[in-house]
Write a protein that holds these residues in place. Structure first.
Motif, PDB file in Angstrom:
ATOM      1  N   PRO A  22       0.827  -1.214   0.000  1.00  0.00           N
ATOM      2  CA  PRO A  22       0.000   0.000   0.000  1.00  0.00           C
ATOM      3  C   PRO A  22       0.858   1.259   0.000  1.00  0.00           C
ATOM      4  O   PRO A  22       1.893   1.325   0.666  1.00  0.00           O
ATOM      5  N   LEU A  23       0.389   2.243  -0.733  1.00  0.00           N
ATOM      6  CA  LEU A  23       1.104   3.519  -0.806  1.00  0.00           C
ATOM      7  C   LEU A  23       0.726   4.446   0.350  1.00  0.00           C
ATOM      8  O   LEU A  23       1.575   5.115   0.916  1.00  0.00           O
ATOM      9  N   TYR A  24      -0.539   4.492   0.684  1.00  0.00           N
ATOM     10  CA  TYR A  24      -0.993   5.395   1.743  1.00  0.00           C
ATOM     11  C   TYR A  24      -2.414   4.989   2.123  1.00  0.00           C
ATOM     12  O   TYR A  24      -3.004   4.064   1.537  1.00  0.00           O
ATOM     13  N   LYS A  69       7.678  -0.183  -4.478  1.00  0.00           N
ATOM     14  CA  LYS A  69       6.801   0.788  -3.823  1.00  0.00           C
ATOM     15  C   LYS A  69       7.139   0.925  -2.346  1.00  0.00           C
ATOM     16  O   LYS A  69       6.987   1.999  -1.757  1.00  0.00           O
ATOM     17  N   GLN A  70       7.598  -0.154  -1.728  1.00  0.00           N
ATOM     18  CA  GLN A  70       8.023  -0.069  -0.335  1.00  0.00           C
ATOM     19  C   GLN A  70       9.223   0.854  -0.204  1.00  0.00           C
ATOM     20  O   GLN A  70       9.312   1.649   0.737  1.00  0.00           O
ATOM     21  N   GLU A  71      10.152   0.765  -1.149  1.00  0.00           N
ATOM     22  CA  GLU A  71      11.298   1.676  -1.140  1.00  0.00           C
ATOM     23  C   GLU A  71      10.837   3.123  -1.296  1.00  0.00           C
ATOM     24  O   GLU A  71      11.357   4.037  -0.641  1.00  0.00           O
ATOM     25  N   LEU A  72       9.860   3.345  -2.168  1.00  0.00           N
ATOM     26  CA  LEU A  72       9.354   4.709  -2.378  1.00  0.00           C
ATOM     27  C   LEU A  72       8.741   5.278  -1.109  1.00  0.00           C
ATOM     28  O   LEU A  72       9.012   6.421  -0.729  1.00  0.00           O
ATOM     29  N   THR A  73       7.888   4.497  -0.463  1.00  0.00           N
ATOM     30  CA  THR A  73       7.205   5.003   0.725  1.00  0.00           C
ATOM     31  C   THR A  73       8.156   5.175   1.900  1.00  0.00           C
ATOM     32  O   THR A  73       8.037   6.146   2.664  1.00  0.00           O
ATOM     33  N   GLU A  74       9.102   4.259   2.063  1.00  0.00           N
ATOM     34  CA  GLU A  74      10.047   4.376   3.172  1.00  0.00           C
ATOM     35  C   GLU A  74      10.972   5.573   2.991  1.00  0.00           C
ATOM     36  O   GLU A  74      11.414   6.168   3.972  1.00  0.00           O
ATOM     37  N   GLY A 128      19.050   7.828  -6.498  1.00  0.00           N
ATOM     38  CA  GLY A 128      19.787   6.858  -5.693  1.00  0.00           C
ATOM     39  C   GLY A 128      19.024   5.560  -5.538  1.00  0.00           C
ATOM     40  O   GLY A 128      19.601   4.469  -5.618  1.00  0.00           O
ATOM     41  N   ILE A 129      17.704   5.664  -5.346  1.00  0.00           N
ATOM     42  CA  ILE A 129      16.893   4.456  -5.202  1.00  0.00           C
ATOM     43  C   ILE A 129      16.819   3.705  -6.527  1.00  0.00           C
ATOM     44  O   ILE A 129      16.893   2.480  -6.576  1.00  0.00           O
ATOM     45  N   LEU A 130      16.686   4.430  -7.634  1.00  0.00           N
ATOM     46  CA  LEU A 130      16.618   3.767  -8.935  1.00  0.00           C
ATOM     47  C   LEU A 130      17.901   3.000  -9.224  1.00  0.00           C
ATOM     48  O   LEU A 130      17.879   1.905  -9.787  1.00  0.00           O
TER      49      LEU A 130
END
Length: 410
Positions: free
Chosen positions: A69-71, A316-321, A364-366
């Motif tokens: 989940p994103l939010y 998506k977990q990396e994005l949200t964290e 950096g995440i990419l």
């Protein structure tokens, strides 16, 4: 969500094609078991993933797999603001209702307390109207009228009246200051702060998005507010429309602003409507309710047991964290085009610096995704994604590429 899909495509090394559902809805399960909208496309494996974001529900979990989940997104009531007016009961607003009740109780109980003290401590015969006389004195103090101290008053009578004088000084000063503030600003009515408020008004019509998660909640409800919403359909108080239908100028300007109808929709869409209204006019004639209705986690969807969903979930977990998604999402709630008379402040510099930090963190995440996740997809892998709300808001919001557009990220 398109930005999120671009990030995932770069990190996982795949390309994608957009396909829109024929009915332009999120999709729900009909009585015959048929799934409509984007949910139906994913369930029948006509597409690989549903972009969404989709609210998680019991029926949906049984049909598809949800990604990380994103939010959490709630549903709110979007209604038109009333015109500024003077409330005839405005003189009661400076103090809270409990304060008014406390004042009334003190005016009733304090004379009774003085009567008990007089009966116990005084050697004089009490007059029949003693209690009413004391109540009149205390009311005079509250109204800031002159009070003559009687020679026959005992010391405890003077102490009680003196303490009441201190309390009334604080109350009257607070009342006068709040009343002055309320008189300086005209009152704008915002009557619908909860779904119950809407149901209690028999003259307002509720608009829900067709085949959405809230429609599932209404149909499945056996008691409570949602059941009352379903029952109100018999009185023609409920309409189910697509996004394209209820964001039209006719519905928003003629029906919602006038107060004849309200839109009950997720925060994302209501914020876009309010932002575009400010962009066009320099002001906003809508408001959202304080009550958050049916808050649910949202995310992408895929086929049952699909290997794509776990890979997307990790990205998506990396994005949200890293808080990247919320940084990009916060900019969407701002006006999409500033009005001509708006003043330019240092906020522009702050927003630019924020965007720069987001881009640096994203890169950096990419880079880490390319190292860790790219073997899961070949260079020429193509994923078909279903989306429905694109191009509804021409100045912002969900800006999806045209139908069947295909782009490759390497």
């Amino acid at each position: 969500m398109v930005i999120v899909l671009d990030y995932l495509a770069q990190g996982l090394n795949f390309s994608y094609t957009f396909v829109r559902p024929p009915d332009g809805t999120w999709g729900t399960k009909l009585k015959d078991g048929f799934w409509t909208g984007m949910m139906g496309q994913v369930y029948r494996k006509e597409v690989d993933i549903g972009l969404g974001p989709f609210a998680i529900g019991l029926l949906r979990v049984e049909a598809v797999d949800f990604s990380w989940p994103l939010y959490i997104e709630p549903v709110r009531v979007l209604a038109g603001r009333g015109l500024p007016e003077v409330d005839p009961w405005g003189f009661l607003f400076p103090l809270a209702p409990l304060v008014w009740v406390a004042i009334l109780m003190v005016l009733l109980l304090l004379p009774a307390f003085l009567l008990i003290l007089a009966a116990c401590l005084s050697h004089h015969t009490l007059k029949p109207d003693y209690m009413f006389t004391e109540m009149f004195v205390l009311t005079q103090v509250l109204l800031q009228q002159s009070v003559r101290v009687q020679k026959e008053w005992w010391w405890w009578q003077r102490v009680v009246v003196g303490m009441w004088m201190l309390v009334t000084v604080v109350l009257t000063k607070s009342y006068a200051g709040n009343l002055m503030s309320l008189l300086a600003v005209r009152y704008i009515p915002e009557p619908y702060q909860t779904l119950r408020d809407v149901l209690d008004d028999p003259n307002v019509i509720m608009i829900f998005q067709k085949n959405s998660i809230i429609c599932e909640a209404i149909n499945a409800a056996e008691s409570g507010v949602m059941k009352e919403v379903r029952d109100s359909q018999t009185d023609n108080r409920v309409e189910f429309l697509t996004v394209n239908q209820y964001v039209s100028e006719h519905v928003l300007n003629n029906e919602v602003k006038s107060g004849r109808k309200v839109i009950i929709e997720v925060d994302t869409i209501t914020n876009i409507i309010k932002g575009q209204e400010f962009s066009k006019t320099g002001s906003c004639d809508y408001y959202s309710s304080r009550e958050a209705i049916l808050p649910r986690s949202v995310g992408m969807i895929g086929h049952k047991d699909s290997p794509i969903v776990p890979s997307l979930s990790r990205g998506k977990q990396e994005l949200t964290e890293a808080n990247l998604y919320h940084c990009t999402e916060d900019t969407k709630t701002a006006p999409y085009t500033a009005p001509e008379k708006a003043n330019i402040t240092d906020r522009t510099k702050v927003l630019w610096e924020t965007r720069t930090n987001v881009i640096n963190r994203r890169n950096g995440i990419l880079e880490s995704w390319h190292k860790e996740l790219s073997p899961e997809f070949d260079e020429d892998d193509t994923i078909t994604s279903s989306s429905s709300i694109g191009n509804v808001f021409p100045n912002g919001g969900h800006q999806h590429p045209p139908m069947n557009s295909k782009s490759r990220m390497t």
